[in-house]
Design an enzyme around this catalytic site. Structure first.
Site, mmCIF file in Angstrom:
data_model
loop_
_atom_site.group_PDB
_atom_site.id
_atom_site.type_symbol
_atom_site.label_atom_id
_atom_site.label_comp_id
_atom_site.label_asym_id
_atom_site.label_seq_id
_atom_site.Cartn_x
_atom_site.Cartn_y
_atom_site.Cartn_z
ATOM 1 N N CYS A 109 3.363 -3.980 15.658
ATOM 2 C CA CYS A 109 4.694 -4.074 16.285
ATOM 3 C C CYS A 109 4.757 -3.428 17.667
ATOM 4 C CB CYS A 109 5.738 -3.449 15.374
ATOM 5 S SG CYS A 109 5.267 -1.846 14.738
ATOM 6 N N HIS A 118 11.790 0.181 17.833
ATOM 7 C CA HIS A 118 10.843 1.019 18.565
ATOM 8 C C HIS A 118 11.211 1.006 20.062
ATOM 9 C CE1 HIS A 118 8.463 1.264 15.045
ATOM 10 N NE2 HIS A 118 7.373 0.629 15.405
#
Ligand code: HSE
Length: 338
Positions: A131, A247
């Site tokens: 990711c 994130h």
């Protein structure tokens, strides 16, 4: 229309895959949710229908005539079952790190290297990157084309969802314990993270490897080169923060050419699935609460270095379960069927 299986259908990414296939109206003829024996019989919902989870076995892919198999159940599960799925004729889109650096397996971010999907047939497997790599390369790609990136320094601020549902639960439990909403657990109790995550940041994700680098950091180093087909040097510091599912990354790029902030904003804004939010006068910049539950990489705080005209700094944020995992996997499938 395609027969689609999801291995790991009851996990955080598996559940999101179901949502995204439905939202994007992916041409599904039959959806087969798969998981380990202990989750068999659990129910998931797809397009208003309740489906019972079946056991993930080697035979199930042939029995169910699966065309596309998404794997998001951990590296050891992919190692064991992805080759069976490929042998049964399915294209495997694998979310784990197990096959990512295999030279016969393409590692794909459709906005960046869609052409690599064509190599899927070497092993029947297409790998989904980590990711933190996905959101970084989506923001690097247009800047690389414009300025020629040689080196990247990146500090990540990674959400607890990167450690799965259990990571999210651990943050909630510790917050409840801290605020005394729930007295049967202590804040010190933890299973997932190396230290208390509530009201803390932990500069450590996954295990330590050689030279003091973590496995998460080395994934960003190696995957970036493979996806971008460029020998870009990446120096990451990956940090876990008490954020739920987006994130963030503070990035510095060192380029071959002089950088220009307006041009950087323009090429980023024109790039697929990037949104620029960059208005210091109004305190506007990307944050997890903006990115969560969306399919965009948000980029802002774009500024030139104070000393070197070839250096640019910026900040990006993306939902790691969607952009960093499930949406990327579905975008790969969409390109594959094109
Ligand atoms: N390895 C990442 C993390 C998850 O721990 O945040 C990315 O899929």
């Amino acid at each position: 229309m395609y027969n689609v299986a999801i291995a790991g259908a009851t996990g955080a990414v598996g559940e999101e895959l179901l949502r995204i296939l439905e939202e994007r109206n992916f041409p599904v003829k039959k959806l087969v949710p798969l998981a380990s024996a202990r989750s068999v019989g659990r129910e998931v919902e797809f397009k208003g229908e309740v489906l019972k989870v079946k056991e993930l076995t080697c035979d199930v892919f042939k029995e169910e005539e699966i065309d596309i198999a998404f794997f998001s159940a951990g590296g050891s599960v992919s190692a064991k079952f992805a080759p069976c799925a490929a042998e049964a004729g399915a294209v495997v889109i694998d979310n784990t790190s197990y096959f990512r650096m295999d030279p016969d397996v393409p590692l794909v971010v459709p906005e960046v290297n869609p052409e690599d999907i064509a190599l899927w047939n070497k092993k029947g497997i297409i790998a989904n990157p980590n990711c933190s790599t996905i959101q970084m390369v989506i923001s690097l790609a247009p800047l690389h084309k414009e300025f020629g990136i040689k080196r990247v320094d990146v500090a990540t601020y990674q959400a607890v969802s990167g450690a799965g549902k259990k990571g999210m639960e651990e943050l909630f439990e510790q917050m409840r314990a801290l605020f005394n909403f729930k007295l049967d657990k202590k804040v010190e109790e933890r299973e997932v993270f190396q230290h208390q995550i509530a009201l803390n940041v932990i500069p450590h994700i996954d295990k330590f490897m050689d030279g003091g680098w973590t496995k998460e950091e080395l994934k960003m180093v190696n995957e970036t080169k493979k996806i971008m087909h460029a020998d870009i040097q990446v120096a990451p510091t990956c940090v876990r923060v008490p954020v739920l599912r987006s994130h963030s990354e503070a990035i510095t790029i060192y380029c071959e050419k002089d950088v220009d902030v307006d041009r950087a904003r323009e090429v980023l804004a024109n790039f697929e699935d990037v949104k620029v939010i960059d208005n210091p006068e109004k305190n506007e910049y990307p944050m997890p609460i903006i990115a969560t539950d969306t399919d965009y990489v948000y980029v802002g705080r774009i500024r030139k270095d104070l000393y070197d005209p070839k250096v640019l700094h910026f900040f990006n944020v993306a939902d790691q379960i969607r952009v960093g995992a499930a949406t990327n996997a579905v975008r790969i499938a969409e390109k594959w069927i094109e």
